[in-house]
Design an enzyme around this catalytic site. Structure first.
Site: not given
Ligand SMILES: Cc1cc2nc3c(=O)[nH]c(=O)nc-3n(C[C@H](O)[C@H](O)[C@H](O)COP(=O)(O)OP(=O)(O)OC[C@H]3O[C@@H](n4cnc5c(N)ncnc54)[C@H](O)[C@@H]3O)c2cc1C
Length: 404
Positions: A360, A384
């Site tokens: 709540g 990941e």
């Molecule tokens: C707190 C935190 C810690 C992290 N730690 C690490 C780390 O230690 N090392 C590292 O390398 N990265 C790290 N990351 C990065 C993380 O792996 C990425 O944020 C993640 O892979 C998504 O990539 P993006 O944010 O660029 O989103 P984008 O790739 O730009 O995606 C944006 C949206 O579009 C969707 N999307 C993208 N492509 C498609 C598709 N072909 N079809 C349908 N939907 C799609 C995605 O699902 C998402 O909803 C971290 C992120 C956070 C928030």
């Protein structure tokens, strides 16, 4: 107090002993202190020091290098318990675990002997870096480059993003474009083992050219830092190409994707852990809080929520352990790891939201633990590989396995 929901534990004696030990550690050291570090967004140094003493940085590292030599399944059980305490604590070991996996699977003997003993004790911690400001899901689109110089060293340039443990780590496993002309691009990528000074914002001397901008401010997952990394003329010796130059150049993408498979099992275990804690909080609160003359747990609508949480959680735990066991048995588990990551991260988020509703108005107060879980859980949907990306992996693998 932990509430047992899994009657069928299916653990070996070692697994039971170690998960009990970590559960006690979470109850006594992590849960009572998480609020303080979360509110301050400060690194939980005393907790991390105790984790070093417990050997938790070397769980999967072979005994010959000073680790415990345990398998992925046991590691996943440990991660579940740590995440039940606070997912930021599992974040401190998560990228470290991926780094040790990369070394154990692909590293040269010299690389293993140099890094693994120091990593097993937690003397140095590892980070793992693929993402860039313009690239997350589409890893083949990275822009950071590695160019071989006349003296044999590689010069690294470019900006990395979202590096968990980016400041406190002593070594970063980083993916770079070593052949910009490669077609398809993944064939021109290499993983470099880049050393740095832990906690230094600007590196000097042999590590010059690797700088860490101020940590990114986040809605949750506090305490463990996420940073950018700027490689600006960083010199990486040829013996720090993962696997050595001959075997490693051009193999980085494949190596990193392999590591992501175990990373996904790891994130799945974190989803189960946070979901388990949300369920425990809901079970307790629903028996304490009264409305309409009885505890809310006596209302069937609340019981249904508890039932759905526990049922989904149990399914997520089983899929996670199955994916881990398959990997341990040397079987391909890309499909199962994708399913585990998808189901467990979504289940973690589901359980947290249901528990939040059960709390709540108090769920919205910082005095209640569920408020922190509510800010922490969404990370698991992203890191990941997002849920959308997991569905793409699962769909692709299904079609490959069942091609007509
Ligand atoms: C707190 C935190 C810690 C992290 N730690 C690490 C780390 O230690 N090392 C590292 O390398 N990265 C790290 N990351 C990065 C993380 O792996 C990425 O944020 C993640 O892979 C998504 O990539 P993006 O944010 O660029 O989103 P984008 O790739 O730009 O995606 C944006 C949206 O579009 C969707 N999307 C993208 N492509 C498609 C598709 N072909 N079809 C349908 N939907 C799609 C995605 O699902 C998402 O909803 C971290 C992120 C956070 C928030």
């Amino acid at each position: 107090m932990a509430v047992e929901t899994a009657a069928y534990a299916e653990q070996t004696d070692i697994q039971r002993d170690i998960t009990e030990m970590v559960r006690q550690f979470a109850d006594e050291q992590i849960i009572p202190n998480a609020e303080k570090y979360d509110h301050e967004d400060s690194f939980p140094e005393p907790i991390v020091e105790q984790m070093k003493e417990l050997g938790l940085f070397g769980v999967t590292i072979p005994e010959e290098y000073g680790g415990m030599g345990l398998d992925l399944t046991t590691y996943a059980m440990i991660v579940e318990e740590l995440s039940r305490g606070w997912i930021s604590i599992s974040g401190v070991v998560n990228t470290h675990f991926i780094g040790s996996y990369l070394l154990m699977k692909f590293g040269t003997e010299e690389q293993k002997e140099y890094f693994l003993p120091k990593m097993a004790t937690g003397e140095i911690r590892a980070a793992f870096s693929l993402s860039e400001p313009e690239v997350g899901s589409d890893v083949q689109g990275i822009k950071a480059t590695a160019k071989k110089g006349e003296d044999g060293a590689w010069e690294l340039n470019g900006q990395k993003m979202w590096v968990t443990n980016g400041l406190g780590s002593g070594v970063v496993f980083v993916l770079m474009k070593s052949d910009p002309k490669a077609d398809p691009p993944y064939k021109g990528m290499t993983c470099f083992i880049t050393e740095k000074e832990p906690w230094a914002e600007e590196n000097e001397g042999e590590f010059a050219g690797l700088n860490v901008p101020p940590k990114i401010k986040k809605m949750g997952y506090k305490g463990v830092e996420s940073t950018e990394l700027v490689y600006d003329g960083y010199r990486c010796p040829p013996e720090r190409v993962l696997g050595g130059e001959e075997a490693g150049v051009g193999q980085g993408f494949i190596q990193m994707m392999d590591a992501l498979e175990v990373g996904r099992v790891n994130v799945a275990a974190r989803g189960v852990g946070i979901g388990q804690r949300a369920l425990e909080l809901a079970l307790r609160y629903s028996q304490e809080r009264k409305t309409f003359g009885k505890p809310i747990a006596a209302h069937q609508a609340i019981q249904f929520k508890l039932a759905d949480m526990a049922t989904r959680l149990e399914a997520a735990r089983l899929v996670t352990r199955k994916a881990a066991r398959m990997k341990d048995a040397g079987e391909r588990s890309d499909l199962e790891a994708g399913m585990a990551k998808l189901l467990a991260s979504e289940t973690g988020k589901f359980c947290v939201e249901e528990s939040f509703r059960i709390h709540g108005g108090y769920g919205y107060s910082k005095e209640y633990e569920i408020e922190r879980l509510y800010r922490d859980a969404p990370l698991l949907l992203i890191g990941e590989g997002t849920s959308e990306i997991q569905r793409m992996v699962i769909g692709k693998k299904l079609l490959q396995r069942h091609k007509i």
